[in-house]
Design an enzyme around this catalytic site. Structure first.
Site, short mmCIF file in Angstrom:
data_model
loop_
_atom_site.label_atom_id
_atom_site.label_comp_id
_atom_site.label_asym_id
_atom_site.label_seq_id
_atom_site.Cartn_x
_atom_site.Cartn_y
_atom_site.Cartn_z
N GLU A 73 -7.48 0.15 -3.09
CA GLU A 73 -7.50 1.56 -2.73
C GLU A 73 -7.82 2.42 -3.95
O GLU A 73 -7.84 1.94 -5.09
CB GLU A 73 -6.15 1.98 -2.16
CG GLU A 73 -5.00 1.84 -3.15
CD GLU A 73 -3.63 2.10 -2.54
OE1 GLU A 73 -3.46 1.93 -1.32
OE2 GLU A 73 -2.74 2.48 -3.30
N HIS A 115 -7.36 6.92 -5.08
CA HIS A 115 -6.86 8.24 -4.72
C HIS A 115 -7.12 9.18 -5.88
O HIS A 115 -7.54 8.74 -6.95
CB HIS A 115 -5.37 8.21 -4.35
CG HIS A 115 -4.59 7.17 -5.08
ND1 HIS A 115 -4.33 7.23 -6.43
CD2 HIS A 115 -4.04 6.01 -4.66
CE1 HIS A 115 -3.63 6.17 -6.79
NE2 HIS A 115 -3.45 5.41 -5.75
N HIS A 128 -1.64 7.43 -11.77
CA HIS A 128 -0.31 6.87 -11.83
C HIS A 128 -0.22 5.80 -12.89
O HIS A 128 -1.23 5.37 -13.43
CB HIS A 128 0.20 6.40 -10.46
CG HIS A 128 -0.56 5.30 -9.80
ND1 HIS A 128 -1.76 5.48 -9.19
CD2 HIS A 128 -0.26 4.00 -9.64
CE1 HIS A 128 -2.17 4.34 -8.67
NE2 HIS A 128 -1.28 3.42 -8.93
N HIS A 137 -8.21 0.08 -7.33
CA HIS A 137 -7.27 -0.84 -7.96
C HIS A 137 -6.62 -1.72 -6.90
O HIS A 137 -6.45 -1.31 -5.75
CB HIS A 137 -6.22 -0.09 -8.78
CG HIS A 137 -5.48 0.95 -8.01
ND1 HIS A 137 -6.02 2.18 -7.70
CD2 HIS A 137 -4.24 0.95 -7.46
CE1 HIS A 137 -5.14 2.90 -7.01
NE2 HIS A 137 -4.06 2.17 -6.84
N CYS A 193 6.12 1.50 -10.60
CA CYS A 193 4.97 2.37 -10.38
C CYS A 193 5.50 3.80 -10.33
O CYS A 193 6.40 4.10 -9.55
CB CYS A 193 4.29 2.00 -9.06
SG CYS A 193 2.90 3.08 -8.64
#
Length: 151
Positions: free
Chosen positions: A65, A67, A71, A105, A119
């Site tokens: 995915e 986004h 993070h 990733h 995470c």
């Protein structure tokens, strides 16, 4: 009133924190769980980020995915690989990973023990997006990525 707290761990599980499925729909992930450690509690709304622990069993993998929010990931347990944009990197205990906005990733537990990592994400963030057919074709052009890619 002081609402500070300690969430105690024992054996890569945190007391009083539910162990949840990674996601409940789809087949683009395998053998992965999560615990939301900090930031989701009723008294933690002032925290602008969430700290979560993910654990992949040997052979497990997360969703491929991307986004728009960045993070960070800190590996606590095991070893594996991460597809990070247009490359595959080996990861091991104590490695720190920065995932930039828009970067595809996917984590893989390739060792003989679980791959566990913290995470940390923003509380308010966009939803993950799966790759389009065109993006998948582009990723598959790289032999090393194609061999690790799970969707």
């Amino acid at each position: 009133m002081d609402k500070s707290k300690i969430v105690r761990a024992q054996g890569y599980r945190w007391q009083g924190v539910p162990l949840r499925e990674y996601k409940t729909e789809g087949s683009h992930f395998h053998a992965i769980t999560r615990q939301s450690l900090l930031g989701e509690g009723e008294d933690e709304q002032a925290v602008n980020f969430l700290t979560r622990y993910f654990e992949l069993q040997p052979g497990g993998y997360s969703t491929l995915e991307h986004h728009q929010h960045p993070h960070t990931v800190v590996v606590l347990r095991g070893s594996g690989e991460v597809i990070l944009g247009d490359r595959v990197e080996t990861i091991d205990r104590h490695d720190c990973i920065y995932i930039a906005p828009g970067t595809f990733h996917q984590f893989h537990a390739s060792g003989g023990e679980p791959l566990g990592f913290l995470c940390i994400v923003d509380r308010h963030r966009d939803r993950p997006a799966l790759p389009s057919q065109e993006e998948l074709e582009q990723l598959r052009r790289d032999d090393r990525i194609r061999r690790r890619l799970r969707i």
